[in-house]
Design an enzyme around this catalytic site. Structure first.
Site, short mmCIF file in Angstrom:
data_model
loop_
_atom_site.label_atom_id
_atom_site.label_comp_id
_atom_site.label_asym_id
_atom_site.label_seq_id
_atom_site.Cartn_x
_atom_site.Cartn_y
_atom_site.Cartn_z
N LYS A 67 6.93 28.66 -49.66
CA LYS A 67 8.23 28.77 -50.32
C LYS A 67 8.70 27.37 -50.69
CE LYS A 67 12.45 29.13 -48.67
NZ LYS A 67 13.73 29.59 -48.06
N ARG A 110 16.30 36.95 -44.60
CA ARG A 110 15.41 36.51 -43.51
C ARG A 110 16.16 35.61 -42.55
NH1 ARG A 110 15.37 30.82 -43.16
NH2 ARG A 110 13.91 29.83 -44.61
N GLN A 138 25.86 32.88 -47.16
CA GLN A 138 24.99 33.29 -46.06
C GLN A 138 25.74 34.10 -45.00
OE1 GLN A 138 21.97 34.16 -43.79
NE2 GLN A 138 21.64 33.04 -45.70
N MET A 220 22.31 28.05 -37.25
CA MET A 220 21.41 28.35 -38.37
C MET A 220 21.50 27.32 -39.50
SD MET A 220 20.20 31.01 -36.97
CE MET A 220 19.09 31.55 -38.27
N GLY A 221 22.39 26.34 -39.39
CA GLY A 221 22.62 25.44 -40.52
C GLY A 221 21.70 24.23 -40.60
N ASP A 223 18.59 22.22 -40.95
CA ASP A 223 17.19 22.36 -41.35
C ASP A 223 16.68 21.10 -42.03
OD1 ASP A 223 18.58 22.46 -43.71
OD2 ASP A 223 17.84 24.41 -44.34
N LYS A 227 21.45 16.84 -40.38
CA LYS A 227 22.36 17.98 -40.30
C LYS A 227 22.70 18.28 -38.83
CE LYS A 227 21.59 20.69 -44.49
NZ LYS A 227 21.27 22.04 -45.00
N GLY A 294 17.83 27.99 -35.22
CA GLY A 294 17.10 28.59 -36.32
C GLY A 294 16.93 27.62 -37.47
#
Length: 323
Positions: A67, A110, A138, A220-221, A223, A227, A294
């Site tokens: 991806k 996902r 999101q 989840m933020g 990545d 961050k 995540g």
């Protein structure tokens, strides 16, 4: 090669199907049947964009692919979502490109699925209140995925944008769930049994003292290097779980506590796949604070894209092109 445009992808894969597929691939990762390859994730230096390429293969299905995409923060005035990405699948037997799948919607579900799977396995079963820090696009996926695994009675939310809070609130109340928008982040955190952080923040938004015993957090933020959503003191006080160790400590939420020497690899109780497979303990008490980092792994993207391809073939849809 099969081409699946965004408008079609949105009709192919439901949240519940994504939950099942992502859970299976997490388990395959834990059993050594699936592997994510090293991630490329960089600041572009144009349009304030961040671009990345994630690749991997799951030999239990099998599927192979990548991806590519990232975050363009100025897209909304153009009528586009800030996250833009596409998935390219390859035939595992021949290496030929087999499908190009628009991945904006699929990335959303996902990510929601990964968070909800963590909530399913790590949160208290009697959890009834959901907190959302960051109510952009999101947040809808996070809400709907969480509702698939827990009976939520109240949603608490914080966002710097009143418009985002209002739009998200309408979605929540339309589902018949009580909604409270908070001006103070601390209030939203303290009142939540389950907390999901889903922002592009580069500084801590959730402090250690705000989090009540027994809370589950899906962060989840984060990545990308830099961050951050959680106070490192909160991280080192909790039971920690990852989607993938290497990503978590380098580009995920745990990078900051790791860099400060507050946690190391031995501090991580296990991957989410380990918990699903039964090779690592999940929550050990009702008082424990649990955190799932995540970061988003390639296999999550690839498994939902593979699912979309199978649905297209079943229904005789999509576009075949010579390549």
């Amino acid at each position: 090669m099969l081409v699946i445009p965004e408008i079609l992808a949105r009709d192919l894969v439901a949240i519940e199907e994504a939950l099942e597929a992502v859970e299976q691939t997490f388990c395959a990762m834990a059993r050594g049947l699936a592997r994510n390859y090293p991630v490329v994730r960089e600041v572009v230096g144009h349009a304030d964009a961040v671009f990345g390429v994630k690749t991997g293969a799951d030999n239990s299905v099998p599927f192979l692919g990548l991806k590519a995409g990232g975050y363009w923060p100025h897209n909304l005035p153009r009528g586009l979502t800030n996250h833009q990405s596409s998935t390219l699948l390859f035939d595992p037997d021949t290496g030929r490109a087999s499908a190009l799948v628009s991945a904006n919607y699929l990335t959303g579900i996902r990510t929601g699925a990964a968070s909800a799977i963590a909530t399913k396995h790590l949160s208290r079963r009697d959890s009834e209140s959901l907190g959302i820090i960051g109510t952009g696009t999101q947040s809808i996926y996070q809400l709907k995925a969480t509702l698939a695994v827990r009976s939520i009675k109240t949603v608490h939310a914080w966002d710097p944008s009143p418009d985002n809070l209002a739009a998200f609130g309408k979605t929540v109340t339309d589902l018949g769930i009580a909604y409270r928008a908070h001006k103070n982040r601390a209030d939203a955190v303290r009142l939540s049994d389950i907390l999901v952080t889903v922002t592009p923040s580069t500084k801590a938004l959730v402090e250690r003292d705000w989090v009540m015993p027994g809370t589950h957090i899906s962060a989840m933020g984060a990545d990308t290097r830099g961050k951050q959503e959680l106070d490192p003191q909160l991280v080192c006080a909790a039971a920690l779980f990852v989607d993938e160790m290497a990503q978590s400590l380098t580009i995920g939420e745990f990078q900051h506590a790791y860099a400060q020497g507050l946690v190391d690899e031995s501090s991580i109780r296990g991957s989410l796949g380990d918990v699903i497979a039964g090779t690592a303990d999940g929550r050990k008490s009702v008082e424990e604070i649990t955190i799932f980092d995540g970061t988003g792994v390639a296999l999550q993207d690839l498994v939902v894209a593979d699912l979309a391809v199978r649905r297209v073939i079943e229904k005789g849809l999509g576009f075949q092109v010579e390549f």
